[in-house]
Design a protein around this motif. Structure first.
Motif, PDB file in Angstrom:
ATOM      1  N   ASN A   1      -9.208   1.273   9.034  1.00 37.05           N
ATOM      2  CA  ASN A   1      -8.349   0.340   9.769  1.00 37.05           C
ATOM      3  C   ASN A   1      -7.231  -0.113   8.848  1.00 37.05           C
ATOM      4  O   ASN A   1      -7.493  -0.529   7.712  1.00 37.05           O
TER       5      ASN A   1
ATOM      6  N   MET B   1     -14.333  -5.462   9.051  1.00 37.41           N
ATOM      7  CA  MET B   1     -13.908  -5.631   7.654  1.00 37.41           C
ATOM      8  C   MET B   1     -13.815  -7.130   7.352  1.00 37.41           C
ATOM      9  O   MET B   1     -13.135  -7.859   8.062  1.00 37.41           O
TER      10      MET B   1
ATOM     11  N   ASP C   1     -14.906  -2.071  -0.329  1.00 38.56           N
ATOM     12  CA  ASP C   1     -13.552  -1.516  -0.507  1.00 38.56           C
ATOM     13  C   ASP C   1     -12.807  -2.361  -1.542  1.00 38.56           C
ATOM     14  O   ASP C   1     -12.558  -3.547  -1.317  1.00 38.56           O
TER      15      ASP C   1
ATOM     16  N   LYS D   1      -6.953   7.306   8.664  1.00 40.20           N
ATOM     17  CA  LYS D   1      -6.306   6.206   9.396  1.00 40.20           C
ATOM     18  C   LYS D   1      -5.159   6.789  10.209  1.00 40.20           C
ATOM     19  O   LYS D   1      -4.188   7.312   9.634  1.00 40.20           O
TER      20      LYS D   1
ATOM     21  N   ASN E   1      -9.668  -1.759  -2.865  1.00 46.63           N
ATOM     22  CA  ASN E   1      -8.198  -1.697  -2.849  1.00 46.63           C
ATOM     23  C   ASN E   1      -7.609  -1.664  -4.271  1.00 46.63           C
ATOM     24  O   ASN E   1      -6.676  -2.391  -4.590  1.00 46.63           O
TER      25      ASN E   1
ATOM     26  N   THR F   1       0.819  -1.217   0.000  1.00 42.43           N
ATOM     27  CA  THR F   1       0.000   0.000   0.000  1.00 42.43           C
ATOM     28  C   THR F   1       0.854   1.268   0.000  1.00 42.43           C
ATOM     29  O   THR F   1       0.624   2.188  -0.763  1.00 42.43           O
TER      30      THR F   1
ATOM     31  N   LYS G   1     -17.616  -3.835   6.344  1.00 41.40           N
ATOM     32  CA  LYS G   1     -16.933  -3.450   5.102  1.00 41.40           C
ATOM     33  C   LYS G   1     -16.599  -4.735   4.364  1.00 41.40           C
ATOM     34  O   LYS G   1     -15.942  -5.624   4.913  1.00 41.40           O
TER      35      LYS G   1
ATOM     36  N   ASP H   1      -8.949   6.186   0.153  1.00 45.60           N
ATOM     37  CA  ASP H   1      -8.272   5.624   1.334  1.00 45.60           C
ATOM     38  C   ASP H   1      -6.759   5.688   1.125  1.00 45.60           C
ATOM     39  O   ASP H   1      -6.119   6.696   1.419  1.00 45.60           O
TER      40      ASP H   1
ATOM     41  N   LYS I   1     -14.676  -6.599   1.440  1.00 44.08           N
ATOM     42  CA  LYS I   1     -13.571  -6.439   0.501  1.00 44.08           C
ATOM     43  C   LYS I   1     -14.021  -6.912  -0.877  1.00 44.08           C
ATOM     44  O   LYS I   1     -14.574  -8.020  -1.014  1.00 44.08           O
TER      45      LYS I   1
ATOM     46  N   GLU J   1     -15.141   2.397  -1.596  1.00 40.62           N
ATOM     47  CA  GLU J   1     -13.798   2.916  -1.299  1.00 40.62           C
ATOM     48  C   GLU J   1     -12.789   2.369  -2.304  1.00 40.62           C
ATOM     49  O   GLU J   1     -12.788   1.157  -2.572  1.00 40.62           O
TER      50      GLU J   1
HETATM   51  C1  MUC Z   1      -8.260  -0.984   3.850  1.00 42.50           C
HETATM   52  O1  MUC Z   1      -9.153  -0.216   4.190  1.00 42.50           O
HETATM   53  O2  MUC Z   1      -7.820  -0.867   2.719  1.00 42.50           O
HETATM   54  C2  MUC Z   1      -5.904  -3.109   3.542  1.00 42.50           C
HETATM   55  C3  MUC Z   1      -4.703  -2.599   3.195  1.00 42.50           C
HETATM   56  C4  MUC Z   1      -4.429  -1.516   4.041  1.00 42.50           C
HETATM   57  O3  MUC Z   1      -3.451  -0.760   4.051  1.00 42.50           O
HETATM   58  O4  MUC Z   1      -5.460  -1.338   4.895  1.00 42.50           O
HETATM   59  C5  MUC Z   1      -6.368  -2.404   4.723  1.00 42.50           C
HETATM   60  C6  MUC Z   1      -7.776  -2.021   4.811  1.00 42.50           C
END
Ligand code: MUC
Ligand code: MG
Length: 367
Positions: free
Chosen positions: A293, A134, A191, A266, A193, A54, A160, A242, A162, A217
């Motif tokens: 989170n 989550m 979310d 966060k 990602n 990330t 949440k 995010d 994924k 998200e």
């Molecule tokens: C999220 O909200 O993306 C997954 C990777 C990260 O950095 O946080 C999580 C949750």
């Protein structure tokens, strides 16, 4: 009161339930405990969760940047000179989680020196937050089972989900199964990602239009500037940024670009001092936030709770404070308890983190 020493302690705790999502998976919490010591023997504590997929940070990298770059620049500063700490840390680009943890540890120390809970120093709005859980990738029936278990055991009713898999219908089926199983008893949001293209995301959102999702998200990458703008224009729900907004300037860029309409906060990546900037900036221009989170352990979860409970704007939506429950153990002397779907702030000086030293010596990797 001067800062005399800064430690960055690597530790590893296995997950009993690994979490899988579009940009990676977590099987082991390989985190860093940051400790900031003051002249009078008091210590501030925080947790940094590296997320290489990330933000590019690793456990070894966070330890190195905290000990070799930041520690020499903050030792000798007064604990109340937070803005000096920030400006010195910001001479180094990137490293959001290393910076965030050092900032939170200094706030914790400050609270202890003043004998005040940090949540009151930050804003003191409320003493509890509603919790959102989550749920990682699995078959629809298993994801429904997880949600049912968290509803039954902890009273959590916001989830949440994924998403971001290929084909996108895999995730649509999960969301549909959750809505069919729970009806209007639960709130759901998704979310991605960054796992989908803008086209996939638009098709998936259309296929889920009847599922009453709260928001979505990071469905596609922020670098897909035109794709995001196109997607946001047609979306009928708020589109949260995010991982694309790890600094206030990125928040502004993403909002002005039209790539998002709301912002996740966060504390793992913006500590308290930069999270305040993100929050105040958003609030001033009518942009919604919620507390996300970063797959935090309990020490990190307390930081999210303390910050989220401090303000009205961050305590209106359920906050993501429960994924430590997927870990096999943790570092707190007095573990967090979620009940009735809520987590309460501790009425203790600082953030309320008390580390179990035996557990720390068991899980630390630098023995
Ligand atoms: C999220 O909200 O993306 C997954 C990777 C990260 O950095 O946080 C999580 C949750
Ligand atoms: Mg996210």
């Amino acid at each position: 009161m001067k800062i005399t020493k800064v430690e960055a302690i690597p530790f590893a705790i296995p997950y009993s339930h690994p979490l899988k999502f579009a940009s990676g998976a977590v099987h082991m919490a390989e985190h860093i405990l940051v400790r900031v010591h003051g002249e009078d023997g008091m210590v501030g504590v925080a947790e940094a969760p590296p997320r290489p997929f990330t933000y590019g940070e690793t456990q070894a990298g966070i330890k190195a940047v905290v000990e070799q770059i930041f520690a020499p620049q903050v030792i000798g500063l007064d604990v109340f000179e937070r803005e000096k700490v920030l400006s010195r840390m910001n001479r180094t680009v990137g490293n959001p989680c290393a910076k965030g943890a050092l900032d939170v540890a200094i706030w914790d120390l400050m609270g202890k020196v003043l004998g005040q809970p940090v949540t009151r120093l930050l804003g003191g709005y409320t003493d509890r937050l509603r919790v959102s859980h989550m749920i990682g990738f699995d078959d629809p029936a298993k994801m429904v089972d997880v949600a049912q278990e968290f509803l039954d055991r902890y009273g959590i009713s916001t989830f949440k989900v994924k998403v971001g898999r290929q084909p996108f219908m895999l995730d649509v089926e999960v969301c549909r199964a959750l809505r069919q199983h729970f009806g209007d008893k639960v709130d759901l949001y998704i979310d991605g990602n960054r796992g989908w293209t803008a086209t996939d995301a638009a098709r998936a959102l259309r296929a889920m239009e009847d599922l009453d999702l709260l928001f979505a998200e990071e469905l596609n990458p922020a670098d897909d500037v035109m794709g995001r703008r196109w997607l946001v224009r047609q979306a009928k729900i708020p589109m949260f940024a995010d991982e694309s907004v790890s600094r206030p300037a990125e928040v502004v860029r993403e909002l002005l670009n039209g790539g998002a309409t709301a912002i996740s906060i966060k504390t793992a990546r913006t500590g308290f001092s930069m999270s305040q900037r993100v929050l105040f900036l958003s609030e001033s221009i009518g942009v919604e936030n919620y507390i996300g989170n970063q797959i935090d352990g309990q020490v990190g979860t307390i930081a999210s709770l303390v910050f989220g409970a401090a303000y009205q704007a961050t305590s209106s939506r359920a906050a993501e404070l429960s994924n430590f429950l997927d870990m096999s153990d943790d570092l707190l002397a007095d573990p967090l308890v979620i009940s009735g779907g809520e987590l309460k702030v501790r009425d203790l000086p600082g953030t309320g983190v008390v580390v179990d030293e035996e557990k720390l010596s068991h899980f630390r990797l630098d023995k």
